[in-house]
Design an enzyme around this catalytic site. Sequence first.
Site, PDB file in Angstrom:
ATOM      1  N   ASP A 230      35.711  31.467  44.830  1.00  0.00           N
ATOM      2  CA  ASP A 230      36.793  32.461  44.844  1.00  0.00           C
ATOM      3  C   ASP A 230      36.655  33.356  46.095  1.00  0.00           C
ATOM      4  O   ASP A 230      36.463  32.839  47.190  1.00  0.00           O
ATOM      5  CB  ASP A 230      36.790  33.246  43.523  1.00  0.00           C
ATOM      6  CG  ASP A 230      38.061  34.050  43.303  1.00  0.00           C
ATOM      7  OD1 ASP A 230      39.046  33.495  42.788  1.00  0.00           O
ATOM      8  OD2 ASP A 230      38.070  35.239  43.677  1.00  0.00           O
ATOM      9  N   TYR A 376      42.980  41.996  47.576  1.00  0.00           N
ATOM     10  CA  TYR A 376      44.102  41.099  47.903  1.00  0.00           C
ATOM     11  C   TYR A 376      44.981  41.727  48.981  1.00  0.00           C
ATOM     12  O   TYR A 376      45.398  41.056  49.922  1.00  0.00           O
ATOM     13  CB  TYR A 376      44.921  40.783  46.641  1.00  0.00           C
ATOM     14  CG  TYR A 376      44.150  39.925  45.667  1.00  0.00           C
ATOM     15  CD1 TYR A 376      43.155  40.481  44.871  1.00  0.00           C
ATOM     16  CD2 TYR A 376      44.385  38.562  45.577  1.00  0.00           C
ATOM     17  CE1 TYR A 376      42.417  39.697  44.002  1.00  0.00           C
ATOM     18  CE2 TYR A 376      43.651  37.773  44.708  1.00  0.00           C
ATOM     19  CZ  TYR A 376      42.669  38.340  43.918  1.00  0.00           C
ATOM     20  OH  TYR A 376      41.944  37.561  43.078  1.00  0.00           O
ATOM     21  N   HIS A 432      37.258  26.837  37.745  1.00  0.00           N
ATOM     22  CA  HIS A 432      37.155  27.842  38.799  1.00  0.00           C
ATOM     23  C   HIS A 432      35.863  28.658  38.737  1.00  0.00           C
ATOM     24  O   HIS A 432      35.314  29.030  39.762  1.00  0.00           O
ATOM     25  CB  HIS A 432      38.373  28.761  38.684  1.00  0.00           C
ATOM     26  CG  HIS A 432      38.461  29.776  39.779  1.00  0.00           C
ATOM     27  ND1 HIS A 432      38.685  29.429  41.093  1.00  0.00           N
ATOM     28  CD2 HIS A 432      38.348  31.133  39.760  1.00  0.00           C
ATOM     29  CE1 HIS A 432      38.719  30.533  41.833  1.00  0.00           C
ATOM     30  NE2 HIS A 432      38.510  31.571  41.057  1.00  0.00           N
TER      31      HIS A 432
END
Length: 456
Positions: A230, A376, A432
């Site tokens: 990630d 982000y 993930h």
Amino acid sequence: MIVKGILGVLLAIGASYYFVGPILLNDKPHEVPKLVEKNWGPAGVKEDSSIRPFKIDIPKDVIVDLQKRLSNTRELTPPLENTGWTYGISGASLTKILDHWRNKYDWYKRQELLNKYPQFLTRIQGLDIHYIHAKPAKTVSNGKTLRVLPLLIVHGWPGSVVEFQKIIPMLTTPRPDADFVFEVIAPSLPGYGFSQGAVRPGLGHAQIGVIFKNLMTRLGFDKFYTQGGDWGSAVTSDIAILFPERVLGSHLNMCWVSGGQAMFWQVLGSFFPSLVVDAKYASKMYPMSQHWSRTIEESGYFHLQATKPDTVGVGLNNSPAGLAAYILEKFSTWTNPEYRFREDGDLLDKYTLDELLDNVMIYWVTNSITTSVRLYAESFSAENRNKFDHLQSYVPTACAVFPHEILYISEKIAKLRFKNLTQFNHLPRGGHFAAFEEPKILSDDLWTFVKNLENP
Ligand SMILES: *[C@@H]1O[C@H](CO)[C@@H](O)[C@H](O)[C@H]1NC(C)=O
């Protein structure tokens, strides 16, 4: 056939220009940008290079307050009939989770478990950075002294160092077929958990790479291995790109390549898949329309966090139910996309509720969901994107490809960015959160990668 070919090439060129601009086939080694080592902390904070031992020890009033809020949760809206978690987390499932959290989950016992490995704080570029530092229990095996290799391992969102509780001993315990063992350094990303967040804009994944490089310097590690998934994958790739002389090898789960060339080959592959991906894995990339619509379906959170992180954070910081819903939905869908069709999101197929709540608690007790989602916005600012996303890595790299990973690139596309890709394995199980879900498979893949580099 010829028409289709010409059309495919034109479309691929067009798409890559449209999305990325005219750097399409420029394969020359890039120039590594020099990053200013900025101070991200509050004005007037003093530099302090001391290393302070740290234990999680949450004041009682925080836990009492949490209990009160959990008790005051309003009735959750029941899911529509037979929709599982496809509208987001099911209110029926969450009601059961909250009941467990309120009545069975014992924070003080869990806190003790989370303090199992030595942890520290140290200030870097104005921010207190938290990290686990786990050394091997023994460095002699079968009468031979083992080499101890430093390994920086980095988590992502919405995870934390909780994800590494099971994999750490698999890395710090010698294996009979290896003449080395790992010493693990697992920091919390700035703004996550017990690492302080920035007070001024600009701290994206590349700048975090600089901070963690400086952490390794402070700990006395000139050269080291890295592992990341990630955001951890982005951060450790950045370290390999910006400071290649420091990185012995870069092991990634969730390899990603952006930029004009990747776009070109991806679009071309929708006409001629065999140019881009082995037939066996073609369905993981094509038809492109299907993968794009899935990506759009699953990436609403991303757009929101990349644009208005502080707004999202308010509700999540004030409601433990909201925070758990937001985080746990990802632990279902990103572990296996099929889980969203099941009534309970199949959360407990791979995890215990206690360990899932440990991770939610790290966000809750540190009040850090807002600073975490800002990553982000910082990483996708035009400035940061244009500066880093096209850069290539020359450090030996491994991609561990888990079957339920949320993004897929083929080996051919991975090689556009990772110029020394020495390992690219499709693994049998997992999604993930590989370290959390399949620590044995992930650690085996890492040991193999390092063994091949250390004993060629
Ligand atoms: C990749 O890295 C290995 C180990 O450092 C090195 O021996 C090899 O020459 C590199 N290959 C390329 C193509 O750079």
